[in-house]
Design a protein around this motif. Sequence first.
Motif, PDB file in Angstrom:
ATOM      1  N   GLY A 105    -133.122 -72.049  44.776  1.00  0.00           N
ATOM      2  CA  GLY A 105    -131.726 -72.374  44.502  1.00  0.00           C
ATOM      3  C   GLY A 105    -131.102 -71.729  43.276  1.00  0.00           C
ATOM      4  N   ALA A 106    -131.900 -71.398  42.287  1.00  0.00           N
ATOM      5  CA  ALA A 106    -131.331 -70.829  41.068  1.00  0.00           C
ATOM      6  C   ALA A 106    -130.731 -69.433  41.265  1.00  0.00           C
ATOM      7  CB  ALA A 106    -132.374 -70.815  39.948  1.00  0.00           C
ATOM      8  N   PRO A 107    -131.381 -68.536  42.006  1.00  0.00           N
ATOM      9  CA  PRO A 107    -130.760 -67.212  42.189  1.00  0.00           C
ATOM     10  C   PRO A 107    -129.390 -67.243  42.865  1.00  0.00           C
ATOM     11  CG  PRO A 107    -133.089 -67.090  42.684  1.00  0.00           C
ATOM     12  CD  PRO A 107    -132.762 -68.541  42.503  1.00  0.00           C
ATOM     13  N   PRO A 108    -129.182 -68.031  43.945  1.00  0.00           N
ATOM     14  CA  PRO A 108    -127.823 -68.083  44.498  1.00  0.00           C
ATOM     15  C   PRO A 108    -126.800 -68.671  43.533  1.00  0.00           C
ATOM     16  CG  PRO A 108    -129.390 -68.906  46.112  1.00  0.00           C
ATOM     17  CD  PRO A 108    -130.127 -68.728  44.826  1.00  0.00           C
ATOM     18  N   LEU A 109    -127.197 -69.689  42.766  1.00  0.00           N
ATOM     19  CA  LEU A 109    -126.278 -70.254  41.781  1.00  0.00           C
ATOM     20  C   LEU A 109    -125.924 -69.209  40.734  1.00  0.00           C
ATOM     21  CD1 LEU A 109    -124.769 -72.684  40.535  1.00  0.00           C
ATOM     22  CD2 LEU A 109    -126.873 -73.200  39.292  1.00  0.00           C
ATOM     23  N   TYR A 110    -126.916 -68.479  40.260  1.00  0.00           N
ATOM     24  CA  TYR A 110    -126.697 -67.447  39.255  1.00  0.00           C
ATOM     25  C   TYR A 110    -125.780 -66.347  39.792  1.00  0.00           C
ATOM     26  CZ  TYR A 110    -127.663 -63.635  36.031  1.00  0.00           C
ATOM     27  OH  TYR A 110    -127.533 -62.611  35.142  1.00  0.00           O
ATOM     28  N   SER A 111    -126.095 -65.837  40.972  1.00  0.00           N
ATOM     29  CA  SER A 111    -125.310 -64.707  41.497  1.00  0.00           C
ATOM     30  C   SER A 111    -123.877 -65.102  41.845  1.00  0.00           C
ATOM     31  CB  SER A 111    -125.997 -64.108  42.717  1.00  0.00           C
ATOM     32  OG  SER A 111    -126.058 -65.040  43.769  1.00  0.00           O
ATOM     33  N   ASN A 112    -123.654 -66.368  42.188  1.00  0.00           N
ATOM     34  CA  ASN A 112    -122.294 -66.815  42.515  1.00  0.00           C
ATOM     35  C   ASN A 112    -121.466 -67.172  41.288  1.00  0.00           C
ATOM     36  OD1 ASN A 112    -122.390 -66.527  45.338  1.00  0.00           O
ATOM     37  ND2 ASN A 112    -123.498 -68.466  45.523  1.00  0.00           N
ATOM     38  N   THR A 113    -122.106 -67.346  40.130  1.00  0.00           N
ATOM     39  CA  THR A 113    -121.357 -67.766  38.941  1.00  0.00           C
ATOM     40  C   THR A 113    -121.356 -66.752  37.808  1.00  0.00           C
ATOM     41  OG1 THR A 113    -123.307 -68.946  38.124  1.00  0.00           O
ATOM     42  CG2 THR A 113    -121.699 -70.231  39.388  1.00  0.00           C
ATOM     43  N   ILE A 114    -122.234 -65.752  37.844  1.00  0.00           N
ATOM     44  CA  ILE A 114    -122.350 -64.843  36.703  1.00  0.00           C
ATOM     45  C   ILE A 114    -121.080 -64.021  36.487  1.00  0.00           C
ATOM     46  CG2 ILE A 114    -123.470 -62.976  37.984  1.00  0.00           C
ATOM     47  CD1 ILE A 114    -124.123 -64.066  34.332  1.00  0.00           C
ATOM     48  N   GLY A 115    -120.379 -63.664  37.535  1.00  0.00           N
ATOM     49  CA  GLY A 115    -119.132 -62.910  37.375  1.00  0.00           C
ATOM     50  C   GLY A 115    -118.097 -63.686  36.581  1.00  0.00           C
ATOM     51  N   SER A 166    -124.308 -59.185  27.059  1.00  0.00           N
ATOM     52  CA  SER A 166    -125.693 -58.983  27.504  1.00  0.00           C
ATOM     53  C   SER A 166    -126.564 -60.204  27.210  1.00  0.00           C
ATOM     54  CB  SER A 166    -126.288 -57.740  26.858  1.00  0.00           C
ATOM     55  OG  SER A 166    -126.269 -57.864  25.458  1.00  0.00           O
ATOM     56  N   LEU A 167    -126.350 -60.844  26.093  1.00  0.00           N
ATOM     57  CA  LEU A 167    -127.095 -62.063  25.769  1.00  0.00           C
ATOM     58  C   LEU A 167    -126.710 -63.197  26.711  1.00  0.00           C
ATOM     59  CD1 LEU A 167    -129.014 -63.622  23.877  1.00  0.00           C
ATOM     60  CD2 LEU A 167    -127.019 -64.129  22.469  1.00  0.00           C
ATOM     61  N   THR A 168    -125.451 -63.245  27.075  1.00  0.00           N
ATOM     62  CA  THR A 168    -124.966 -64.304  27.957  1.00  0.00           C
ATOM     63  C   THR A 168    -125.616 -64.231  29.329  1.00  0.00           C
ATOM     64  OG1 THR A 168    -122.861 -64.279  26.808  1.00  0.00           O
ATOM     65  CG2 THR A 168    -122.884 -65.297  28.963  1.00  0.00           C
ATOM     66  N   VAL A 169    -125.863 -63.030  29.823  1.00  0.00           N
ATOM     67  CA  VAL A 169    -126.488 -62.870  31.136  1.00  0.00           C
ATOM     68  C   VAL A 169    -127.874 -63.516  31.143  1.00  0.00           C
ATOM     69  CG1 VAL A 169    -127.424 -61.136  32.726  1.00  0.00           C
ATOM     70  CG2 VAL A 169    -125.178 -60.800  31.713  1.00  0.00           C
ATOM     71  N   ILE A 170    -128.643 -63.312  30.096  1.00  0.00           N
ATOM     72  CA  ILE A 170    -129.991 -63.884  30.006  1.00  0.00           C
ATOM     73  C   ILE A 170    -129.924 -65.400  29.846  1.00  0.00           C
ATOM     74  CG2 ILE A 170    -132.090 -63.939  28.608  1.00  0.00           C
ATOM     75  CD1 ILE A 170    -131.423 -60.985  27.909  1.00  0.00           C
ATOM     76  N   VAL A 171    -129.079 -65.856  28.948  1.00  0.00           N
ATOM     77  CA  VAL A 171    -128.965 -67.297  28.697  1.00  0.00           C
ATOM     78  C   VAL A 171    -128.455 -68.012  29.945  1.00  0.00           C
ATOM     79  CG1 VAL A 171    -127.737 -69.039  27.343  1.00  0.00           C
ATOM     80  CG2 VAL A 171    -128.686 -67.033  26.213  1.00  0.00           C
TER      81      VAL A 171
END
Length: 98
Positions: A34-44, A60-65
């Motif tokens: 579940g984490a990868p779909p949540l990440y990919s749908n919200t990172i933009g 760049s730091l925000t992407v990791i955090v």
Amino acid sequence: MLPIKKHQEAGRSIFMSSIQGLANTLALLITFLGAPPLYSNTIGWVRVFVVHHYGYGVESLTVIVWGGVCAALVFFISRASISTALVMGGIALATRFL
């Protein structure tokens, strides 16, 4: 009477530790899925928000955090939900048979 009470408490302790272990295992599985779909749908949206409010250097730091935040959210919400459901299911079974 005291040894019977300790035996009952030990049984409850084993049951609760098993429930906790099962909930953790299932929560890890759900986090993995579940984490990868949540990440990919919200990172933009998160990137745009950070650039508008904090500037370009923090992106760049925000992407990791944000990846860690997404994983933690999915894990802890799923663990709380699963453990609650398992405990309630166990209590329902216990009251049905006792």
